[in-house]
Write an enzyme that holds these catalytic residues in place. Structure first.
Site, PDB file in Angstrom:
ATOM      1  N   SER A  32       0.699  -1.136   0.037  1.00 56.72           N
ATOM      2  CA  SER A  32       0.136   0.079  -0.041  1.00 56.72           C
ATOM      3  C   SER A  32       0.907   1.119   0.016  1.00 56.72           C
ATOM      4  CB  SER A  32      -0.915   0.067   1.259  1.00 56.72           C
ATOM      5  OG  SER A  32      -1.386   1.203   1.560  1.00 56.72           O
ATOM      6  N   TYR A  85      -1.555  -0.437  10.812  1.00 55.49           N
ATOM      7  CA  TYR A  85      -1.766  -0.628   9.225  1.00 55.49           C
ATOM      8  C   TYR A  85      -0.540  -0.217   8.298  1.00 55.49           C
ATOM      9  CZ  TYR A  85      -3.770  -1.072   4.439  1.00 55.49           C
ATOM     10  OH  TYR A  85      -4.131  -1.265   3.067  1.00 55.49           O
TER      11      TYR A  85
HETATM   12  N1  LIG Z   1      -8.552  -0.508  -0.937  1.00 53.33           N
HETATM   13  C1  LIG Z   1      -7.496   0.542  -0.817  1.00 53.33           C
HETATM   14  O1  LIG Z   1      -7.458   1.647  -1.059  1.00 53.33           O
HETATM   15  C2  LIG Z   1      -6.253  -0.346  -0.685  1.00 53.33           C
HETATM   16  C3  LIG Z   1      -4.974   0.624  -0.843  1.00 53.33           C
HETATM   17  C4  LIG Z   1      -3.533   0.032  -0.818  1.00 53.33           C
HETATM   18  C5  LIG Z   1      -3.677  -1.314  -0.556  1.00 53.33           C
HETATM   19  N2  LIG Z   1      -4.604  -2.107  -0.273  1.00 53.33           N
HETATM   20  C6  LIG Z   1      -4.614  -3.647  -0.111  1.00 53.33           C
HETATM   21  O2  LIG Z   1      -5.015  -4.357  -1.173  1.00 53.33           O
HETATM   22  C7  LIG Z   1      -5.488  -5.747  -0.578  1.00 53.33           C
HETATM   23  C8  LIG Z   1      -6.854  -5.827  -0.941  1.00 53.33           C
HETATM   24  O3  LIG Z   1      -7.739  -4.975  -0.326  1.00 53.33           O
HETATM   25  P1  LIG Z   1      -9.128  -4.469  -0.838  1.00 53.33           P
HETATM   26  O4  LIG Z   1      -9.116  -3.080  -0.990  1.00 53.33           O
HETATM   27  O5  LIG Z   1      -9.688  -5.546  -1.863  1.00 53.33           O
HETATM   28  O6  LIG Z   1     -10.101  -4.887   0.411  1.00 53.33           O
HETATM   29  P2  LIG Z   1     -11.195  -5.753   0.903  1.00 53.33           P
HETATM   30  O7  LIG Z   1     -11.396  -5.484   2.065  1.00 53.33           O
HETATM   31  O8  LIG Z   1     -12.216  -5.670  -0.187  1.00 53.33           O
HETATM   32  O9  LIG Z   1     -10.461  -7.229   0.449  1.00 53.33           O
HETATM   33  C9  LIG Z   1      -9.683  -7.853   1.285  1.00 53.33           C
HETATM   34  C10 LIG Z   1      -9.878  -9.188   1.117  1.00 53.33           C
HETATM   35  O10 LIG Z   1      -8.811  -9.930   2.316  1.00 53.33           O
HETATM   36  C11 LIG Z   1      -9.589 -10.826   2.985  1.00 53.33           C
HETATM   37  N3  LIG Z   1      -8.964 -11.161   4.289  1.00 53.33           N
HETATM   38  C12 LIG Z   1      -8.639 -10.271   5.367  1.00 53.33           C
HETATM   39  N4  LIG Z   1      -8.070 -10.885   6.520  1.00 53.33           N
HETATM   40  C13 LIG Z   1      -8.025 -12.181   5.943  1.00 53.33           C
HETATM   41  C14 LIG Z   1      -7.177 -13.193   6.441  1.00 53.33           C
HETATM   42  N5  LIG Z   1      -6.823 -13.300   7.935  1.00 53.33           N
HETATM   43  N6  LIG Z   1      -7.186 -14.373   5.811  1.00 53.33           N
HETATM   44  C15 LIG Z   1      -7.527 -14.454   4.405  1.00 53.33           C
HETATM   45  N7  LIG Z   1      -8.362 -13.381   3.922  1.00 53.33           N
HETATM   46  C16 LIG Z   1      -8.420 -12.312   4.769  1.00 53.33           C
HETATM   47  C17 LIG Z   1     -10.885 -10.550   3.167  1.00 53.33           C
HETATM   48  O11 LIG Z   1     -11.896 -11.175   3.692  1.00 53.33           O
HETATM   49  C18 LIG Z   1     -11.186  -9.481   1.842  1.00 53.33           C
HETATM   50  O12 LIG Z   1     -11.819 -10.551   1.061  1.00 53.33           O
HETATM   51  C19 LIG Z   1      -5.198  -5.468   0.932  1.00 53.33           C
HETATM   52  O13 LIG Z   1      -3.991  -6.207   1.312  1.00 53.33           O
HETATM   53  C20 LIG Z   1      -5.078  -4.189   1.242  1.00 53.33           C
HETATM   54  O14 LIG Z   1      -4.488  -3.815   2.409  1.00 53.33           O
HETATM   55  C21 LIG Z   1      -5.998  -1.661  -0.516  1.00 53.33           C
END
Ligand SMILES: NC(=O)c1ccc[n+]([C@@H]2O[C@H](COP(=O)([O-])OP(=O)(O)OC[C@H]3O[C@@H](n4cnc5c(N)ncnc54)[C@H](O)[C@@H]3O)[C@@H](O)[C@H]2O)c1
Length: 258
Positions: A149, A162
């Site tokens: 991120s 985070y």
């Molecule tokens: N949305 C944003 O702005 C953003 C920005 C930068 C990075 N990210 C990163 O991208 C990745 C995906 O996030 P997203 O935006 O799709 O969010 P999201 O919350 O839609 O998806 C995250 C997924 O990870 C799963 N998850 C969480 N904890 C878990 C565990 N212990 N075991 C298995 N699965 C688990 C959740 O159930 C969910 O399906 C994450 O690592 C997040 O930190 C997101």
């Protein structure tokens, strides 16, 4: 005959992980969709993967922060689809409550470090061990991506745990890149910016305004497909000489401006 390859994507029931899975399905991969708790979302993801062209797609429940569940995940994927060729460490969580670093709890810190850092680090270790132990299939094209991120280097004072977990992922990616490079296995870090997913739905209005005001030079939200295109390129082999690369997918957010 071309070899069918297998991809394991963690946290792929929804959001960025789901888009990554669908993108890899379209590349002809067998896809393992790991999910944490929502089995109907995972089933939807499977349908999309099959429609996109995956020869086989399976959903496997596991909390990747629990070592026994992570081991079982890998065993199940290997039993159903054979050895993993591409691992995408996508699963991650935001803190359940945003709290200033003066107030935030030790419990939340431990939880986020366990899910966002220890989980992907040790899952990669487990997959890498199978690769290095199996010299017969060393010619298969393999790869790993860590989804970090912009929080790996941008401070948010109300979610320090985070930020620290994502800064840790940046180092984990470098470590695994260095360890696996001699085996011709590229490992990259993908560093998304502000992405439109469930994770940011509660703060959508705040970010709508900030983005419109120029916080993101490209003046738009990121969407899951922005990340999926990068993982597809990695899986195809387009990034084979990019071991250790950090791929920013943030619309220029990280560019320091005066
Ligand atoms: N949305 C944003 O702005 C953003 C920005 C930068 C990075 N990210 C990163 O991208 C990745 C995906 O996030 P997203 O935006 O799709 O969010 P999201 O919350 O839609 O998806 C995250 C997924 O990870 C799963 N998850 C969480 N904890 C878990 C565990 N212990 N075991 C298995 N699965 C688990 C959740 O159930 C969910 O399906 C994450 O690592 C997040 O930190 C997101």
């Amino acid at each position: 005959m071309t070899q069918v390859r297998t991809a394991l994507i963690t946290g792929a029931g929804r959001g960025i992980g789901r888009a990554i899975a669908v993108g890899l399905a379209a590349e002809g991969f067998q896809v393992a969709v790991n999910y944490h708790s929502n089995s109907s979302a995972a089933d939807e993801a499977l349908e999309l993967c099959r429609a996109a062209g995956a020869p086989k797609a399976v959903a496997v429940q596991a909390d990747i922060s629990i070592p026994a569940e992570a081991s079982k995940l890998l065993e199940t994927v290997e039993a159903e689809l054979g050895q993993v060729d591409v691992l995408i460490n996508n699963a991650g969580r935001a803190p359940s409550e945003r709290a200033d670093i003066l107030e935030a709890s030790r419990e939340s810190f431990d939880d986020l470090l366990s899910v966002n850092l220890a989980g992907p680090y040790f899952l990669t270790q487990a997959v890498a061990r199978t690769w290095l132990a199996d010299t017969e299939s060393a010619t298969r094209r393999r790869a790993v991506a860590f989804i970090s991120s912009i929080s790996a280097e941008t401070v948010s004072l109300n979610r320090g745990e985070y930020c620290i977990s994502k800064a840790g992922i940046a180092m984990a990616s470098k470590l695994w890149a260095a360890r696996l490079a001699p085996h011709q296995i590229p490992v990259i870090e993908i560093r998304p910016g502000i992405m439109k997913t469930d994770m940011t739905s509660a703060v959508q209005d705040v970010y709508d305004k900030k983005i419109a005001d120029g916080l993101v030079p490209q003046r738009r939200w990121g969407v899951p497909e922005d990340i999926a295109r990068i993982t597809s390129a990695l899986a195809r082999g387009d990034l084979d000489f990019c071991s250790g690369a950090v791929v920013y997918a943030d619309g220029g957010f990280h560019i320091s401006r005066l």
